[in-house]
Design an enzyme around this catalytic site. Structure first.
Site, PDB file in Angstrom:
ATOM      1  N   PRO A  56       0.828  -1.198   0.000  1.00 33.75           N
ATOM      2  CA  PRO A  56       0.000   0.000   0.000  1.00 33.75           C
ATOM      3  C   PRO A  56       0.871   1.260   0.000  1.00 33.75           C
ATOM      4  O   PRO A  56       1.795   1.385   0.793  1.00 33.75           O
ATOM      5  CB  PRO A  56      -0.795  -0.128   1.300  1.00 33.75           C
ATOM      6  CG  PRO A  56      -0.847  -1.591   1.564  1.00 33.75           C
ATOM      7  CD  PRO A  56       0.477  -2.118   1.090  1.00 33.75           C
ATOM      8  N   GLU A  57       0.584   2.175  -0.912  1.00 33.63           N
ATOM      9  CA  GLU A  57       1.349   3.409  -1.005  1.00 33.63           C
ATOM     10  C   GLU A  57       0.567   4.554  -0.376  1.00 33.63           C
ATOM     11  O   GLU A  57      -0.507   4.347   0.202  1.00 33.63           O
ATOM     12  CB  GLU A  57       1.706   3.680  -2.464  1.00 33.63           C
ATOM     13  CG  GLU A  57       2.660   2.634  -3.033  1.00 33.63           C
ATOM     14  CD  GLU A  57       3.334   3.093  -4.314  1.00 33.63           C
ATOM     15  OE1 GLU A  57       3.410   4.309  -4.559  1.00 33.63           O
ATOM     16  OE2 GLU A  57       3.807   2.226  -5.065  1.00 33.63           O
ATOM     17  N   HIS A  78      -5.977 -13.813  10.620  1.00 39.56           N
ATOM     18  CA  HIS A  78      -5.002 -12.767  10.323  1.00 39.56           C
ATOM     19  C   HIS A  78      -5.419 -11.396  10.879  1.00 39.56           C
ATOM     20  O   HIS A  78      -4.785 -10.397  10.578  1.00 39.56           O
ATOM     21  CB  HIS A  78      -4.773 -12.667   8.824  1.00 39.56           C
ATOM     22  CG  HIS A  78      -4.223 -13.918   8.218  1.00 39.56           C
ATOM     23  ND1 HIS A  78      -3.077 -14.524   8.687  1.00 39.56           N
ATOM     24  CD2 HIS A  78      -4.669 -14.687   7.192  1.00 39.56           C
ATOM     25  CE1 HIS A  78      -2.833 -15.611   7.979  1.00 39.56           C
ATOM     26  NE2 HIS A  78      -3.779 -15.731   7.069  1.00 39.56           N
TER      27      HIS A  78
END
Length: 270
Positions: free
Chosen positions: A2-3, A90
């Protein structure tokens, strides 16, 4: 990974459920991600009121009314799930709010991180200490880049990924911004003209803002907190388009710089 736009989208989504709310319960389902969770995390956050959410580079910030900020990084595949039907294997950190919402930090690969740091001293947090200006703020200017690039022979694309020069820029958006500004990614940074840098700064902002508006690029595991996928990937002009035509009539090429794929068009990028 993810940016910046994906992190900004995540922060804005979380703010709708966290800002102004009190955290009623904190659950850790494992001891660590990339590194251990802060030992005081559960005690510090339980009962705390969230004053605001923000972002620094690719880190999300959750300011508490106790003078501490929870700093999270999504790593390679991290994302926040809001009101999931059930907690999965998770979902490593789970927050419950007084309003009854459940927010789960899901990170299958566990390359993300969570830290606590004094809110008034965030600039001293390790990764933030030497960071350059935020690309969406006024501190990023053509003059700043000219000074940072002066005399440098390293490729301009490589230096734009240096967090000490600009905070939060990632591979996708640097490729796209350089294309919009008509700058070859392999050009020596010190030889990029000031006129080109004056085009590059707004190009950086435009591509980031357009991606934020689109909800990010949704590479692989990434999704917004509400589960919707961003669609900016459909607007990429060069990234991931090797061998395809550029709008100028040229062909998009791919090279490797610093171990990362770079996409560009040699006809319109000089």
């Amino acid at each position: 990974m993810p940016e910046l736009p994906e992190v900004e989208t995540t922060v804005r989504g979380l703010a709708q459920f966290l800002e102004g709310e009190r955290i009623s319960r904190v659950v850790l389902n494992r001891a660590d991600l990339r590194r251990p969770f802060p030992p005081e995390l559960v005690q510090m956050m339980t009962g705390a009121r969230v004053e605001r959410l923000g972002r620094r580079a690719k880190y999300g910030l959750v300011d508490l009314d106790r003078g501490q900020t929870m700093i999270f990084h999504l790593g390679m595949s991290g994302r926040w799930r809001i009101d999931p039907e059930e907690i999965g294997k998770h979902d490593h950190l789970v927050l419950e709010t007084g309003a009854g919402h459940v927010l789960a930090l899901n990170d299958a690969r566990r390359f993300g991180s969570v830290d606590l740091w004094p809110t008034d001293d965030l600039a001293a947090f390790g990764p933030f200490a030497d960071m350059g200006p935020e690309p969406l703020e006024a501190d990023l200017s053509a003059r700043h880049l000219a000074d940072a690039f002066a005399g440098r022979i390293s490729p301009v694309k490589v230096l734009l990924l240096d967090q000490k020069i600009v905070a939060g820029l990632g591979n996708i958006y640097v490729c796209e911004a350089l294309h919009r500004a008509g700058i070859r990614p392999d050009k020596a940074a010190g030889k990029v003209s000031y006129a080109k840098l004056k085009l590059l700064v707004p190009a950086i902002r435009e591509v980031l803002l357009e991606s934020i508006a689109a909800g990010g690029s949704s590479m692989r595991d990434y999704a917004k907190p509400d589960g919707e996928l961003g669609y900016f990937a459909t607007k990429w002009q060069v990234y991931g388009r090797e061998g395809q035509p550029c709008h100028c009539g040229g062909t998009v090429e791919r090279v490797v710089q610093g171990g990362r794929s770079t996409f560009f068009c040699r006809k319109c990028q000089r």
